[in-house]
Design a protein around this motif. Sequence first.
Motif, PDB file in Angstrom:
ATOM      1  N   GLN A   1       0.833  -1.182   0.000  1.00  0.00           N
ATOM      2  CA  GLN A   1       0.000   0.000   0.000  1.00  0.00           C
ATOM      3  C   GLN A   1       0.884   1.254   0.000  1.00  0.00           C
ATOM      4  O   GLN A   1       1.765   1.392   0.836  1.00  0.00           O
ATOM      5  N   VAL A   2       0.623   2.118  -0.954  1.00  0.00           N
ATOM      6  CA  VAL A   2       1.384   3.355  -1.045  1.00  0.00           C
ATOM      7  C   VAL A   2       1.003   4.280   0.098  1.00  0.00           C
ATOM      8  O   VAL A   2      -0.179   4.454   0.393  1.00  0.00           O
ATOM      9  N   GLN A   3       1.992   4.862   0.721  1.00  0.00           N
ATOM     10  CA  GLN A   3       1.740   5.839   1.776  1.00  0.00           C
ATOM     11  C   GLN A   3       2.158   7.223   1.299  1.00  0.00           C
ATOM     12  O   GLN A   3       3.180   7.375   0.624  1.00  0.00           O
ATOM     13  N   LEU A   4       1.343   8.204   1.640  1.00  0.00           N
ATOM     14  CA  LEU A   4       1.603   9.590   1.293  1.00  0.00           C
ATOM     15  C   LEU A   4       1.758  10.377   2.587  1.00  0.00           C
ATOM     16  O   LEU A   4       0.891  10.308   3.462  1.00  0.00           O
ATOM     17  N   VAL A   5       2.842  11.131   2.694  1.00  0.00           N
ATOM     18  CA  VAL A   5       3.118  11.882   3.918  1.00  0.00           C
ATOM     19  C   VAL A   5       3.362  13.341   3.571  1.00  0.00           C
ATOM     20  O   VAL A   5       4.342  13.661   2.882  1.00  0.00           O
ATOM     21  N   GLU A   6       2.482  14.201   4.071  1.00  0.00           N
ATOM     22  CA  GLU A   6       2.614  15.636   3.809  1.00  0.00           C
ATOM     23  C   GLU A   6       3.487  16.303   4.862  1.00  0.00           C
ATOM     24  O   GLU A   6       3.559  15.847   6.014  1.00  0.00           O
ATOM     25  N   SER A   7       4.120  17.382   4.477  1.00  0.00           N
ATOM     26  CA  SER A   7       4.881  18.213   5.404  1.00  0.00           C
ATOM     27  C   SER A   7       4.940  19.620   4.845  1.00  0.00           C
ATOM     28  O   SER A   7       4.598  19.854   3.676  1.00  0.00           O
ATOM     29  N   GLY A   8       5.385  20.550   5.673  1.00  0.00           N
ATOM     30  CA  GLY A   8       5.560  21.923   5.209  1.00  0.00           C
ATOM     31  C   GLY A   8       4.476  22.884   5.623  1.00  0.00           C
ATOM     32  O   GLY A   8       4.575  24.087   5.347  1.00  0.00           O
ATOM     33  N   GLY A   9       3.446  22.381   6.264  1.00  0.00           N
ATOM     34  CA  GLY A   9       2.393  23.273   6.722  1.00  0.00           C
ATOM     35  C   GLY A   9       2.881  24.165   7.852  1.00  0.00           C
ATOM     36  O   GLY A   9       3.959  23.962   8.415  1.00  0.00           O
ATOM     37  N   GLY A  10       2.096  25.173   8.167  1.00  0.00           N
ATOM     38  CA  GLY A  10       2.456  26.085   9.248  1.00  0.00           C
ATOM     39  C   GLY A  10       1.594  27.316   9.230  1.00  0.00           C
ATOM     40  O   GLY A  10       0.553  27.350   8.575  1.00  0.00           O
ATOM     41  N   SER A  11       2.046  28.325   9.945  1.00  0.00           N
ATOM     42  CA  SER A  11       1.318  29.585  10.036  1.00  0.00           C
ATOM     43  C   SER A  11       2.084  30.675   9.298  1.00  0.00           C
ATOM     44  O   SER A  11       3.313  30.757   9.412  1.00  0.00           O
ATOM     45  N   VAL A  12       1.350  31.487   8.567  1.00  0.00           N
ATOM     46  CA  VAL A  12       1.978  32.547   7.786  1.00  0.00           C
ATOM     47  C   VAL A  12       1.006  33.712   7.700  1.00  0.00           C
ATOM     48  O   VAL A  12      -0.209  33.523   7.791  1.00  0.00           O
ATOM     49  N   GLN A  13       1.531  34.888   7.496  1.00  0.00           N
ATOM     50  CA  GLN A  13       0.667  36.053   7.324  1.00  0.00           C
ATOM     51  C   GLN A  13       0.190  36.145   5.885  1.00  0.00           C
ATOM     52  O   GLN A  13       0.840  35.629   4.954  1.00  0.00           O
ATOM     53  N   ALA A  14      -0.912  36.812   5.711  1.00  0.00           N
ATOM     54  CA  ALA A  14      -1.457  37.005   4.369  1.00  0.00           C
ATOM     55  C   ALA A  14      -0.409  37.654   3.468  1.00  0.00           C
ATOM     56  O   ALA A  14       0.313  38.561   3.895  1.00  0.00           O
ATOM     57  N   GLY A  15      -0.326  37.149   2.265  1.00  0.00           N
ATOM     58  CA  GLY A  15       0.668  37.628   1.312  1.00  0.00           C
ATOM     59  C   GLY A  15       1.941  36.813   1.304  1.00  0.00           C
ATOM     60  O   GLY A  15       2.774  36.962   0.401  1.00  0.00           O
ATOM     61  N   GLY A  16       2.079  35.944   2.295  1.00  0.00           N
ATOM     62  CA  GLY A  16       3.275  35.132   2.394  1.00  0.00           C
ATOM     63  C   GLY A  16       3.204  33.875   1.554  1.00  0.00           C
ATOM     64  O   GLY A  16       2.251  33.668   0.789  1.00  0.00           O
ATOM     65  N   SER A  17       4.217  33.027   1.721  1.00  0.00           N
ATOM     66  CA  SER A  17       4.342  31.807   0.921  1.00  0.00           C
ATOM     67  C   SER A  17       4.652  30.607   1.807  1.00  0.00           C
ATOM     68  O   SER A  17       5.242  30.750   2.884  1.00  0.00           O
ATOM     69  N   LEU A  18       4.242  29.456   1.337  1.00  0.00           N
ATOM     70  CA  LEU A  18       4.598  28.182   1.943  1.00  0.00           C
ATOM     71  C   LEU A  18       4.780  27.170   0.827  1.00  0.00           C
ATOM     72  O   LEU A  18       4.158  27.281  -0.234  1.00  0.00           O
ATOM     73  N   ARG A  19       5.617  26.163   1.086  1.00  0.00           N
ATOM     74  CA  ARG A  19       5.741  25.062   0.140  1.00  0.00           C
ATOM     75  C   ARG A  19       5.433  23.767   0.872  1.00  0.00           C
ATOM     76  O   ARG A  19       6.124  23.412   1.830  1.00  0.00           O
ATOM     77  N   LEU A  20       4.419  23.091   0.412  1.00  0.00           N
ATOM     78  CA  LEU A  20       4.064  21.793   0.963  1.00  0.00           C
ATOM     79  C   LEU A  20       4.771  20.691   0.177  1.00  0.00           C
ATOM     80  O   LEU A  20       4.969  20.820  -1.032  1.00  0.00           O
ATOM     81  N   SER A  21       5.118  19.627   0.886  1.00  0.00           N
ATOM     82  CA  SER A  21       5.731  18.467   0.250  1.00  0.00           C
ATOM     83  C   SER A  21       4.887  17.236   0.534  1.00  0.00           C
ATOM     84  O   SER A  21       4.264  17.133   1.601  1.00  0.00           O
ATOM     85  N   CYS A  22       4.888  16.324  -0.404  1.00  0.00           N
ATOM     86  CA  CYS A  22       4.210  15.045  -0.235  1.00  0.00           C
ATOM     87  C   CYS A  22       5.185  13.948  -0.630  1.00  0.00           C
ATOM     88  O   CYS A  22       5.512  13.806  -1.809  1.00  0.00           O
ATOM     89  N   ALA A  23       5.647  13.205   0.351  1.00  0.00           N
ATOM     90  CA  ALA A  23       6.573  12.113   0.095  1.00  0.00           C
ATOM     91  C   ALA A  23       5.790  10.815  -0.042  1.00  0.00           C
ATOM     92  O   ALA A  23       4.889  10.528   0.764  1.00  0.00           O
TER      93      ALA A  23
END
Length: 120
Positions: free
Chosen positions: A1-23
């Motif tokens: 069974q393939v497993q998907l694991v997300e990371s990279g979430g968090g808190s940011v102010q409006a106008g900012g950036s985040l990059r999520l990853s899925c391994a």
Amino acid sequence: QVQLVESGGGSVQAGGSLRLSCASSERATSTYSMGWFRQAAGGDREFVMAMSWSGSTTLTGSSVRGRFTISKDNDKKIMYLQMNFLKPEDTGIYYCVAKSSPDLLDYDLWGQGTQVTVSS
């Protein structure tokens, strides 16, 4: 069974950036169609973006068009979601998804989710 694991979430102010990853535990990025959904508290799950297994086709939800980008690294078995110009309404749990077969209409593989919070 393939497993998907997300990371990279968090808190940011409006106008900012985040990059999520899925391994992925297997080479899902090079063989499966994959994408991202999100769900705000008390809301329905919303489609964000998706990419075909070849990377030749990308689908984008209307609420994120022009701000989010999907990409993947098949060698690393990781899919990314680059989120720019974030808005408070982007707040929610972001899920990595995959289709284990091209015959499926819906995504049958889901990660556990990662929280994104955008403050105004």
